[in-house]
Motif scaffolding. Sequence first.
Motif, short mmCIF file in Angstrom:
data_model
loop_
_atom_site.label_atom_id
_atom_site.label_comp_id
_atom_site.label_asym_id
_atom_site.label_seq_id
_atom_site.Cartn_x
_atom_site.Cartn_y
_atom_site.Cartn_z
N GLN A 56 1.31 -1.04 -0.31
CA GLN A 56 0.24 0.32 0.26
C GLN A 56 0.48 1.15 0.02
N ARG A 57 2.19 1.13 1.09
CA ARG A 57 3.20 2.55 0.85
C ARG A 57 2.97 2.78 -0.76
N ALA A 58 3.72 1.14 -0.88
CA ALA A 58 4.59 1.62 -2.30
C ALA A 58 4.21 1.81 -3.49
N SER A 59 2.56 1.98 -2.87
CA SER A 59 1.40 2.49 -4.23
C SER A 59 1.50 4.53 -4.10
N GLN A 60 1.43 3.86 -2.96
CA GLN A 60 1.46 5.35 -3.07
C GLN A 60 2.82 6.48 -3.20
N ILE A 61 3.94 6.18 -2.93
CA ILE A 61 5.38 6.20 -2.89
C ILE A 61 5.19 6.63 -4.61
N SER A 62 4.85 5.03 -5.84
CA SER A 62 5.01 5.19 -7.03
C SER A 62 4.18 6.43 -7.39
N ALA A 63 3.15 7.05 -6.92
CA ALA A 63 2.00 7.95 -7.70
C ALA A 63 2.64 9.20 -7.22
N ARG A 70 4.84 12.77 -7.79
CA ARG A 70 5.32 13.05 -9.13
C ARG A 70 6.57 13.60 -9.48
N ASP A 71 7.16 13.08 -8.43
CA ASP A 71 8.55 13.04 -8.41
C ASP A 71 9.44 11.33 -9.04
N PHE A 72 9.02 10.50 -8.98
CA PHE A 72 8.18 8.81 -9.16
C PHE A 72 8.67 8.52 -10.30
N PRO A 73 9.61 7.66 -10.77
CA PRO A 73 9.41 7.98 -12.27
C PRO A 73 8.41 7.32 -13.02
N GLU A 74 8.31 6.88 -14.29
CA GLU A 74 6.82 7.06 -15.51
C GLU A 74 6.76 5.17 -15.36
N PRO A 75 6.04 4.87 -15.19
CA PRO A 75 5.91 3.59 -15.36
C PRO A 75 6.41 3.60 -16.58
N VAL A 76 6.69 1.64 -17.32
CA VAL A 76 6.60 2.09 -18.67
C VAL A 76 5.79 1.24 -19.36
N ASP A 77 4.73 0.87 -18.68
CA ASP A 77 3.55 0.50 -19.17
C ASP A 77 2.79 -0.31 -18.53
N THR A 78 1.28 -0.43 -18.25
CA THR A 78 0.22 -1.02 -17.82
C THR A 78 0.10 -2.35 -18.26
N LYS A 81 0.92 -1.15 -12.83
CA LYS A 81 1.70 -0.24 -13.68
C LYS A 81 3.15 -1.60 -13.21
N VAL A 82 3.90 -1.25 -14.35
CA VAL A 82 5.35 -1.52 -14.28
C VAL A 82 6.35 -0.41 -14.61
N TRP A 83 7.69 -0.74 -14.17
CA TRP A 83 8.56 0.35 -13.83
C TRP A 83 9.93 -0.44 -14.18
N LEU A 84 10.90 0.53 -14.95
CA LEU A 84 11.54 -0.11 -15.32
C LEU A 84 12.57 -0.49 -13.69
N GLU A 85 13.40 -0.81 -13.59
CA GLU A 85 14.24 -1.52 -12.30
C GLU A 85 15.26 -0.75 -11.61
N ASP A 86 16.11 0.38 -13.54
CA ASP A 86 16.89 1.33 -13.50
C ASP A 86 16.61 2.31 -12.85
N ASP A 87 15.50 2.62 -13.34
CA ASP A 87 14.68 3.83 -13.26
C ASP A 87 13.90 4.02 -11.06
N VAL A 88 13.71 2.98 -11.10
CA VAL A 88 13.42 3.10 -9.62
C VAL A 88 14.51 3.82 -8.80
N MET A 89 15.86 2.43 -9.25
CA MET A 89 16.77 2.91 -8.29
C MET A 89 17.53 3.80 -7.99
N ALA A 90 17.57 4.79 -9.52
CA ALA A 90 18.24 5.77 -9.59
C ALA A 90 17.16 6.44 -8.69
#
Length: 67
Positions: free
Chosen positions: A15-22, A24-32, A37-46
């Motif tokens: 639930q908290r990860a979902s809030q964090i991923s929403a 504005r400064d979180f990387p954009e997902p690459v697909d849904t 939603k899914v993100w590139l690991e490199d983007d999330v790690m950066a």
Amino acid sequence: MGVKEIADLLLVSRQRASQISARRDFPEPVDTLAMGKVWLEDDVMAWAVATGRVVDDTVEEFDPRDR
């Protein structure tokens, strides 16, 4: 990576990860996908390193395939 992997990386609930991923400064997902939603690991790690949520020395240790 999905919300579950983000939660595991940041040591928070899904639930908290979902809030964090929403944020504005979180990387954009690459697909849904059907599972969400899914993100590139490199983007999330950066993002995690840049925001101080993960320290640099843990970056190489994280591998979601190790579960």
